[in-house]
Enzyme design. Sequence first.
Site, short mmCIF file in Angstrom:
data_model
loop_
_atom_site.label_atom_id
_atom_site.label_comp_id
_atom_site.label_asym_id
_atom_site.label_seq_id
_atom_site.Cartn_x
_atom_site.Cartn_y
_atom_site.Cartn_z
N CYS A 370 -54.89 -26.49 2.59
CA CYS A 370 -56.34 -26.59 2.37
C CYS A 370 -57.21 -26.03 3.49
O CYS A 370 -58.19 -25.33 3.21
CB CYS A 370 -56.74 -28.02 2.01
SG CYS A 370 -55.97 -29.31 2.97
N ARG A 399 -43.22 -30.12 6.54
CA ARG A 399 -43.57 -31.48 6.94
C ARG A 399 -42.36 -32.14 7.58
O ARG A 399 -41.23 -32.04 7.07
CB ARG A 399 -44.05 -32.28 5.73
CG ARG A 399 -45.33 -31.69 5.16
CD ARG A 399 -45.87 -32.43 3.97
NE ARG A 399 -47.09 -31.79 3.50
CZ ARG A 399 -47.75 -32.16 2.41
NH1 ARG A 399 -47.31 -33.18 1.69
NH2 ARG A 399 -48.85 -31.53 2.05
N GLN A 417 -45.93 -25.52 -2.31
CA GLN A 417 -46.88 -26.25 -3.14
C GLN A 417 -47.65 -25.30 -4.04
O GLN A 417 -48.06 -24.23 -3.61
CB GLN A 417 -47.87 -27.01 -2.27
CG GLN A 417 -47.30 -28.25 -1.61
CD GLN A 417 -48.40 -29.11 -1.02
OE1 GLN A 417 -49.34 -28.61 -0.40
NE2 GLN A 417 -48.30 -30.41 -1.20
N ASP A 419 -50.75 -25.08 -4.95
CA ASP A 419 -51.93 -25.73 -4.37
C ASP A 419 -53.21 -25.07 -4.85
O ASP A 419 -53.32 -23.84 -4.81
CB ASP A 419 -51.85 -25.62 -2.85
CG ASP A 419 -52.30 -26.88 -2.16
OD1 ASP A 419 -52.75 -27.80 -2.84
OD2 ASP A 419 -52.19 -26.93 -0.92
N HIS A 421 -57.62 -25.41 -4.65
CA HIS A 421 -58.82 -26.05 -4.10
C HIS A 421 -60.02 -25.50 -4.86
O HIS A 421 -60.21 -24.29 -4.96
CB HIS A 421 -58.93 -25.80 -2.60
CG HIS A 421 -57.84 -26.49 -1.84
ND1 HIS A 421 -56.64 -25.87 -1.56
CD2 HIS A 421 -57.75 -27.75 -1.36
CE1 HIS A 421 -55.86 -26.72 -0.93
NE2 HIS A 421 -56.50 -27.87 -0.79
N LYS A 502 -57.86 -40.35 -4.60
CA LYS A 502 -57.11 -39.42 -5.46
C LYS A 502 -56.63 -40.11 -6.72
O LYS A 502 -56.43 -41.32 -6.77
CB LYS A 502 -55.92 -38.81 -4.71
CG LYS A 502 -54.78 -39.79 -4.45
CD LYS A 502 -53.62 -39.09 -3.75
CE LYS A 502 -52.49 -40.09 -3.44
NZ LYS A 502 -51.37 -39.48 -2.72
N HIS A 548 -59.13 -31.19 -4.25
CA HIS A 548 -57.77 -30.76 -3.91
C HIS A 548 -56.89 -31.04 -5.13
O HIS A 548 -56.98 -32.10 -5.74
CB HIS A 548 -57.20 -31.57 -2.74
CG HIS A 548 -58.02 -31.56 -1.49
ND1 HIS A 548 -57.62 -30.93 -0.33
CD2 HIS A 548 -59.20 -32.16 -1.20
CE1 HIS A 548 -58.51 -31.14 0.60
NE2 HIS A 548 -59.48 -31.88 0.11
#
Length: 687
Positions: A370, A399, A417, A419, A421, A502, A548
Amino acid sequence: MTAPAHPAPAAPIRVPAGTTAGAAVREAGLPSRGEPGAIVVVRDGEGKLRDLSWTPDADVDVIPVAADTEDGRSVIRHSAAHVLAQAVQELFPQAKLGIGPPITDGFYYDFDVPEAFTPEDLEKLEKRMQKIVKDGQLFSRRVYESKDQARAELANEPYKLELVDDKSGDADIMEVAPPGSNEDLTAYDNLNPRTRERVWGDLCRGPHIPTTKYIPAFKLTRSSAAYWRGDQNNASLQRIYGTAWESQEALDRHLELLEEAQRRDHRKLGVELDLFSFPDELGSGLPVFHPKGGIIRRELEDYSRRKHEQAGYEFVNTPHITKEQLYITSGHLEWYADGMFPPMHIDAEFDEDGTLRKPGQDYYLKPMNCPMHHLIYRSRGRSYRELPLRLFEFGSVYRYEKSGVVHGLTRVRGMTQDDAHIYTTREQMRDELASLLRFVLDLLADYGLDDFYLELSTRNPDKSVGSDEMWEEATETLRQVAEESGLQLVPDPGGAAFYGPKISVQVKDALGRSWQMSTIQLDFNMPDRFELEYTAADGSRQRPVLIHRALFGSIERFFGVLTEHYAGAFPVWLAPVQVVGIPVADAHLQYLEDVAAELKSRGVRVGVDSSDDRMAKKIVNHTNQKVPFMLLAGDRDAEAGAVSFRFADRTQINGVPRGQAVETIVKWIADRENAAPTAELVKVDGG
């Protein structure tokens, strides 16, 4: 789409002052033992679970809690954990007690013992537990007069002493109340049912079932190493896992499910089907995908890309490392540092004599995409006409998961991911969230996952940034969108990221197990941190709202879940080998090669087995490799220009004209059928 099934709530009953809850249960004619619906505890007017021996000071309405509910099973399992701990200390008197909470589908208890438990130890412990259960020992709640009394009684239990003195609020919920609570410090004693003498006891908040006989069925499953309170810097302990249920039938069903889960374990299937591996040379939690696994992964990603393009997403790419300042700005170094790999200090320059000429700086492997997407947004001025702006990336992130929690593809250290945004105005925010949730659910269903419920993760006041007003607006907006979806919404208090609440999409697989898949987070804080702006219709500069969204969570995790959901038998459109030709004899090889060439020209992944194995062995081999379509051909087929379909369930369709066979396979793939093909499902003329 369906929500998880839960038994209907029981009707409340009145417990008069001075009467036990158990007496009120019996007066109401409710079952108290010996059947799955037996009442094991009650829930009071404040929502707290109470023992059946509880006696209120004033008349109160309570909700009976049956053994075959999640709360009822949880109490049975925690009681079984106490029985396990008693058995351990009877057979291993030197054992020191850790904690023993109920967990999903079972329980565990941690012990400090000189040597690891063996499978033979678990057999002995299970027999000892059976005797304790048969004895019908009574669970009796006792309030300590003071912490000093508790310390004196627990002087030989160092881990329990730590819980008594816990100031962090991090104590196990079944052991002691958190700091600041007005709850009493309590123990539960196991009493001889005839003499009422104390046989064993444990520091515990409860509640518990009335007697050990309320544990109808249990089994110890395994043991493993563990750390006190999950911290590798703390003492190493031994953990024994078990499961307990409201009936022997329920336990048997669960054990069958466990056996099936073992057969479906994606780590096992990954090796058997040659999909992926975890080379020691790379390190823990860092998988590599083999060619067959690479095909499945590519198909997963390509279909997702097409759907995102159709939904108006724009594709971006970002690097794998960055200077530390980016994560200082985003707040991740303050709130998420434990989940990040240590920094690389580079770019320092030195003179020939070793004097530092230019200081170096710390770079980090990115744990999330992000912040880099925010830099793309900020790279130039933005107009309200561009919003909502939907940025999408298959981005690799890293991670630092503790080695004890790394697990196959579902918990890795290096992942990709999917991902996104989304930057939107406040006016667009609600509609965008509703549309996004529908997009997520539809796309998951396209992969064959369609049994959903939602979880709403709300603010942890100790681990969050931003104003109360922002959090309240964001949380309420997500709640409304989730409720309007028609799916069940389950609360997750304190589970939000530090920057916003979330919604998590929870998916049930073919075995009924729940997996967290997609997450949708509403964030009013990050646009402030990165000073993101757009020019509104009136010419003013405004902050966008940030959403997100990770749809798969990660490709690796999604791959692992799908592998277990389909037991390795992926739908034809995802299968690495979609068709294999199996000749009756070598004389039929060329004919099947011609059929295969026709299929290849239509984009089908096909091969022909030319090995020396007999036809029956070839069928077994390719069935074990989960090939969905097997095409058999002998003299009669070749002469008639036909093939025979053979399927994994051993059904067969003979004499299918070659052209029709090709069209049937191509259509099955194009329709993206998620069911495994069988003779019953594959319709062909004359079949």
